[in-house]
Design a protein around this motif. Structure first.
Motif, mmCIF file in Angstrom:
data_model
loop_
_atom_site.group_PDB
_atom_site.id
_atom_site.type_symbol
_atom_site.label_atom_id
_atom_site.label_comp_id
_atom_site.label_asym_id
_atom_site.label_seq_id
_atom_site.Cartn_x
_atom_site.Cartn_y
_atom_site.Cartn_z
ATOM 1 N N VAL A 152 0.557 -1.424 -1.311
ATOM 2 C CA VAL A 152 -0.288 -1.499 -2.500
ATOM 3 C C VAL A 152 0.569 -1.199 -3.715
ATOM 4 C CG1 VAL A 152 -2.280 -0.544 -3.725
ATOM 5 C CG2 VAL A 152 -2.336 -0.763 -1.215
ATOM 6 N N ASP A 153 0.546 -2.091 -4.705
ATOM 7 C CA ASP A 153 1.171 -1.827 -6.007
ATOM 8 C C ASP A 153 0.062 -1.304 -6.911
ATOM 9 O OD1 ASP A 153 2.503 -1.772 -8.410
ATOM 10 O OD2 ASP A 153 3.282 -3.814 -8.284
ATOM 11 N N LEU A 154 0.076 -0.003 -7.129
ATOM 12 C CA LEU A 154 -1.019 0.665 -7.822
ATOM 13 C C LEU A 154 -0.704 0.731 -9.322
ATOM 14 C CD1 LEU A 154 -3.654 1.969 -6.809
ATOM 15 C CD2 LEU A 154 -2.483 4.181 -6.871
ATOM 16 N N GLY A 155 -1.455 -0.037 -10.104
ATOM 17 C CA GLY A 155 -1.128 -0.218 -11.509
ATOM 18 C C GLY A 155 -0.055 -1.279 -11.640
ATOM 19 N N ALA A 189 -2.311 9.014 -2.331
ATOM 20 C CA ALA A 189 -2.355 9.832 -1.118
ATOM 21 C C ALA A 189 -3.585 9.504 -0.280
ATOM 22 C CB ALA A 189 -2.332 11.313 -1.487
ATOM 23 N N GLY A 190 -4.689 9.230 -0.951
ATOM 24 C CA GLY A 190 -5.933 8.965 -0.231
ATOM 25 C C GLY A 190 -5.970 7.630 0.482
ATOM 26 N N HIS A 245 -5.791 1.754 6.008
ATOM 27 C CA HIS A 245 -4.749 2.668 5.554
ATOM 28 C C HIS A 245 -3.482 1.899 5.219
ATOM 29 C CE1 HIS A 245 -7.059 6.212 6.268
ATOM 30 N NE2 HIS A 245 -7.170 6.011 7.571
ATOM 31 N N ALA A 246 -3.025 2.041 3.975
ATOM 32 C CA ALA A 246 -1.801 1.368 3.548
ATOM 33 C C ALA A 246 -0.578 2.069 4.132
ATOM 34 C CB ALA A 246 -1.718 1.362 2.032
ATOM 35 N N ASP A 247 0.458 1.295 4.377
ATOM 36 C CA ASP A 247 1.717 1.862 4.850
ATOM 37 C C ASP A 247 2.587 2.358 3.701
ATOM 38 O OD1 ASP A 247 1.496 1.194 7.777
ATOM 39 O OD2 ASP A 247 1.330 -0.829 6.934
ATOM 40 N N HIS A 248 2.477 1.680 2.548
ATOM 41 C CA HIS A 248 3.298 2.045 1.395
ATOM 42 C C HIS A 248 2.490 1.844 0.116
ATOM 43 C CE1 HIS A 248 6.548 1.496 4.321
ATOM 44 N NE2 HIS A 248 6.062 0.275 4.538
ATOM 45 N N VAL A 249 2.682 2.747 -0.840
ATOM 46 C CA VAL A 249 2.157 2.571 -2.187
ATOM 47 C C VAL A 249 3.342 2.610 -3.141
ATOM 48 C CG1 VAL A 249 0.760 3.559 -4.041
ATOM 49 C CG2 VAL A 249 -0.120 3.526 -1.699
ATOM 50 N N ILE A 250 3.407 1.638 -4.031
ATOM 51 C CA ILE A 250 4.450 1.572 -5.051
ATOM 52 C C ILE A 250 3.773 1.802 -6.389
ATOM 53 C CG2 ILE A 250 6.108 0.064 -6.196
ATOM 54 C CD1 ILE A 250 5.112 -0.422 -2.538
ATOM 55 N N CYS A 251 4.346 2.684 -7.216
ATOM 56 C CA CYS A 251 3.581 3.111 -8.388
ATOM 57 C C CYS A 251 4.477 3.520 -9.556
ATOM 58 C CB CYS A 251 2.682 4.278 -7.989
ATOM 59 S SG CYS A 251 1.446 4.722 -9.214
ATOM 60 N N ASN A 252 4.194 2.958 -10.710
ATOM 61 C CA ASN A 252 4.737 3.399 -11.994
ATOM 62 C C ASN A 252 3.528 3.723 -12.852
ATOM 63 O OD1 ASN A 252 5.983 3.824 -14.431
ATOM 64 N ND2 ASN A 252 6.943 1.813 -14.579
ATOM 65 N N PRO A 253 2.957 4.924 -12.688
ATOM 66 C CA PRO A 253 1.638 5.196 -13.277
ATOM 67 C C PRO A 253 1.687 5.375 -14.790
ATOM 68 C CG PRO A 253 2.511 7.175 -12.270
ATOM 69 C CD PRO A 253 3.472 6.068 -11.927
ATOM 70 N N ASP A 305 -10.140 -0.003 -11.329
ATOM 71 C CA ASP A 305 -9.629 1.292 -11.749
ATOM 72 C C ASP A 305 -8.771 1.839 -10.610
ATOM 73 O OD1 ASP A 305 -9.164 3.954 -12.401
ATOM 74 O OD2 ASP A 305 -11.205 4.330 -13.096
ATOM 75 N N ALA A 306 -7.473 1.924 -10.833
ATOM 76 C CA ALA A 306 -6.566 2.333 -9.764
ATOM 77 C C ALA A 306 -6.875 3.722 -9.234
ATOM 78 C CB ALA A 306 -5.120 2.269 -10.247
ATOM 79 N N THR A 307 -7.436 4.583 -10.061
ATOM 80 C CA THR A 307 -7.722 5.949 -9.613
ATOM 81 C C THR A 307 -8.895 5.993 -8.648
ATOM 82 O OG1 THR A 307 -9.217 6.487 -11.447
ATOM 83 C CG2 THR A 307 -6.856 6.842 -11.803
ATOM 84 N N GLU A 308 -9.673 4.900 -8.562
ATOM 85 C CA GLU A 308 -10.831 4.856 -7.682
ATOM 86 C C GLU A 308 -10.703 3.798 -6.589
ATOM 87 O OE1 GLU A 308 -14.225 4.237 -10.128
ATOM 88 O OE2 GLU A 308 -13.990 6.123 -11.224
ATOM 89 N N TYR A 309 -9.656 3.018 -6.657
ATOM 90 C CA TYR A 309 -9.493 1.918 -5.701
ATOM 91 C C TYR A 309 -9.324 2.455 -4.277
ATOM 92 C CZ TYR A 309 -7.335 -2.000 -3.255
ATOM 93 O OH TYR A 309 -7.024 -2.967 -2.352
ATOM 94 N N ARG A 310 -9.934 1.795 -3.330
ATOM 95 C CA ARG A 310 -9.798 2.161 -1.929
ATOM 96 C C ARG A 310 -9.164 0.996 -1.180
ATOM 97 N NH1 ARG A 310 -10.176 6.063 -4.107
ATOM 98 N NH2 ARG A 310 -11.746 7.710 -3.982
#
Length: 331
Positions: A191-194, A279-280, A250-258, A241-246
């Motif tokens: 998941v690329d969060l943001g 984390a969630g 279960h993702a194996d990796h999250v990539i994030c530049n918040p 909203d990335a803070t609420e996205y589910r």
């Protein structure tokens, strides 16, 4: 408060709206922005997902992008980006009948005085009302702002961006550092969060083992660019909203530049909310690949959320972190 300025302008007759027809409102953030207007007439444009959702829940007719067709007047609430502000004004003016009013409202911190100066150099503008650290004024729709129309641009790497998106002139240094630090092998579901306009997503998809990548982004314009920039069939796009996205499983990796700004103000809590969301959504053995400014206070949150936290690189301004094995707390 913005509503105070707008109400004063309308109540005193300094500015006037047509008695009938829809009112196009560009860039509102909350109910205060709308308090001066008849809700039944408003057609609002807001591409930031949390603001869009909040106003939609209040009963406003919302769109993620313009133009609004068939309106008899427009109100443009200026963003901080000068180029985006010009594009919004051009869009509003072009979508209205010739001579229809375009009301402009902005805070000093968002550059309203510069916009007023630039408009006065091109066309007649009403005397501004100054109140609550901002200004409200108006002009009539016509062709004078046609050259301010937003045009997509191609930046380094062959990516497309538009005015107003984060890092519209090219990939930001933090994202470049993180892209270079990602391992060659990223197996499974990421998941690329943001995700912005897709720079990091393309880097993820270039790694071996990727089966699926979710791009999660609150800025509709940025996500539209990402759809152009990332054409891999493993990619899925979510305006959310990335803070609420589910994540879907279960993702194996999250990539994030918040981000760490909420509206006009710095808000490190927003970045912490991204970390909690990451984390969630991770699997028990999953990991977070993070880039953030060194001055941001994320260390404590990372240690509370993950069993393994390690700095893996960066420079004087940015820290790269890999955080693995999210801590599951009993409820």
């Amino acid at each position: 408060m913005r509503s105070t300025r707008l109400s004063l302008a309308l109540e005193t007759g300094a500015l006037a709206l047509p008695a009938t027809g829809a009112l196009a409102v560009y860039g509102p953030h909350d109910a205060d922005d709308m308090a001066a207007f008849d809700k039944t007439r408003v057609k609002a444009v807001q591409g930031h997902f949390p603001d869009h959702r909040r106003l939609s829940a209040m009963g406003f007719d919302m769109a993620a992008e313009g133009p609004v067709e068939g309106a008899s007047a427009a109100v443009v609430m200026l963003p901080r980006s000068k180029e985006q502000a010009r594009a919004m004004l051009a869009e509003a003016a072009a979508s209205l009948p010739h001579g229809a009013p375009v009301i402009v409202d902005g805070f000093k911190t968002d550059g309203v005085e510069g916009v007023l100066r630039d408009l006065r150099a091109r066309l007649p503008v009403t005397e501004p009302i100054s109140k609550a650290h901002g200004k409200t004024f108006a002009f009539v729709a016509g062709p004078e702002l046609a050259d301010w129309t937003a045009m997509p641009r191609e930046v380094e790497g062959g990516f497309r961006t538009v005015p107003g998106v984060f890092s519209a002139d090219g990939p930001d240094r933090g994202s470049v550092l993180l892209a270079a630090a990602l391992p060659d092998y990223l197996p499974g579901y990421s998941v690329d969060l943001g995700a912005g306009w897709g720079f990091l997503s393309r880097a993820v998809l270039a790694r071996k083992g990727v089966k699926r990548l979710d791009l999660v982004e609150a800025d509709h314009a940025a996500l539209t660019c990402a759809r152009v920039n990332v054409t891999d069939p493993r990619a899925r796009f979510y305006w959310a909203d990335a803070t609420e996205y589910r994540a879907d499983g279960h993702a194996d990796h999250v990539i994030c530049n918040p981000p760490f700004h909420a509206g006009r103000d710095a808000d490190p809590a927003l970045g912490v909310a991204f970390l909690r969301a990451a984390a969630g959504m991770l699997s028990p053995e999953g990991d977070l690949w993070l880039v953030a400014n060194r001055h941001l206070p994320y260390d404590r949150a990372l240690k509370e959320l993950f069993q393994d936290v390690a700095e893996i690189g960066g420079d004087s301004a940015f820290r790269l972190t890999r955080a693995a094995r999210p801590i599951r707390r009993r409820r």
